[in-house]
Motif scaffolding. Structure first.
Motif, short mmCIF file in Angstrom:
data_model
loop_
_atom_site.label_atom_id
_atom_site.label_comp_id
_atom_site.label_asym_id
_atom_site.label_seq_id
_atom_site.Cartn_x
_atom_site.Cartn_y
_atom_site.Cartn_z
N GLU A 1 -7.82 0.14 -4.34
CA GLU A 1 -7.54 -1.28 -4.18
C GLU A 1 -6.91 -1.79 -5.48
O GLU A 1 -7.32 -1.41 -6.57
CB GLU A 1 -8.84 -2.06 -3.92
N ARG B 1 -1.70 -10.72 -4.95
CA ARG B 1 -2.45 -10.50 -3.73
C ARG B 1 -3.06 -9.10 -3.72
O ARG B 1 -2.46 -8.16 -4.24
CB ARG B 1 -1.52 -10.66 -2.53
N CYS C 1 -4.18 -5.46 -2.25
CA CYS C 1 -3.62 -4.50 -1.30
C CYS C 1 -4.24 -3.13 -1.56
O CYS C 1 -4.88 -2.91 -2.59
CB CYS C 1 -2.09 -4.44 -1.40
N ARG D 1 -3.41 1.01 -1.81
CA ARG D 1 -2.32 1.96 -2.06
C ARG D 1 -2.84 3.39 -2.10
O ARG D 1 -3.98 3.63 -2.48
CB ARG D 1 -1.62 1.64 -3.39
N HIS E 1 5.02 -0.61 -2.46
CA HIS E 1 5.24 -2.05 -2.36
C HIS E 1 6.65 -2.34 -1.81
O HIS E 1 6.81 -3.13 -0.88
CB HIS E 1 5.07 -2.70 -3.74
N ASP F 1 7.06 -1.42 1.81
CA ASP F 1 6.49 -2.45 2.69
C ASP F 1 7.53 -3.52 2.98
O ASP F 1 7.65 -3.98 4.12
CB ASP F 1 5.26 -3.10 2.04
N ILE G 1 2.93 -8.66 0.90
CA ILE G 1 1.55 -8.64 0.44
C ILE G 1 1.08 -10.05 0.15
O ILE G 1 1.86 -10.94 -0.06
CB ILE G 1 1.35 -7.77 -0.82
#
Length: 137
Positions: free
Chosen positions: A81, A93, A95, A97, A127, A130, A137
């Motif tokens: 995290e 924020r 997220c 990974r 990132h 995404d 995020i």
């Protein structure tokens, strides 16, 4: 050419289209824009500069790595995290990974590559990828 950073959420949520050699200028602009924001940015996806193509640029040590059509083909089962920021969004924020990822992509000359990334570089790539999926995020 240095481009402005897009902050339009609806545009950023669109899924990227496959890039081709015709999109090489978008890739160069992405690298120029990342270099111009090097003090506060470590990666960009093309949609952050107004392009709809699947292109990302990330800092990898002292160089900028440009990837056309990147795809994660393998990821570590272990995750962590973290909190990330984004030039297109305000604040940070949370997220999740992967510790490492293996990515298939085309380089700046559109040669096919496959490489494993870990640590900070892997986090940046995840990132930006995404963004290519329209995930913010």
């Amino acid at each position: 050419m240095i481009r402005s950073i897009v902050k339009d959420i609806l545009f950023l949520q669109r899924r990227a289209e496959k890039a081709s050699r015709k999109d090489a200028a978008d890739g160069r602009d992405l690298c120029d824009t990342l270099a111009a924001h090097s003090e506060d940015c470590v990666g960009l996806a093309a949609n952050m500069t107004g392009s709809t193509k699947a292109i990302i640029a990330v800092k990898d040590g002292n160089r900028i790595l440009l990837m056309y059509n990147p795809v994660i083909v393998k990821a570590s089962p272990s995750t962590y995290e973290t909190e990330e920021g984004c030039l297109s969004l305000s604040g940070r924020r949370p997220c999740t990974r992967h510790d490492w990822i293996e990515v298939r992509y085309e380089d700046e000359n559109f040669h096919k590559k496959k490489k494993r990334f870990q640590g900070w570089t892997a986090e940046i790539i995840q990132h930006e990828m995404d963004h290519l999926e329209g995930i913010l995020i």
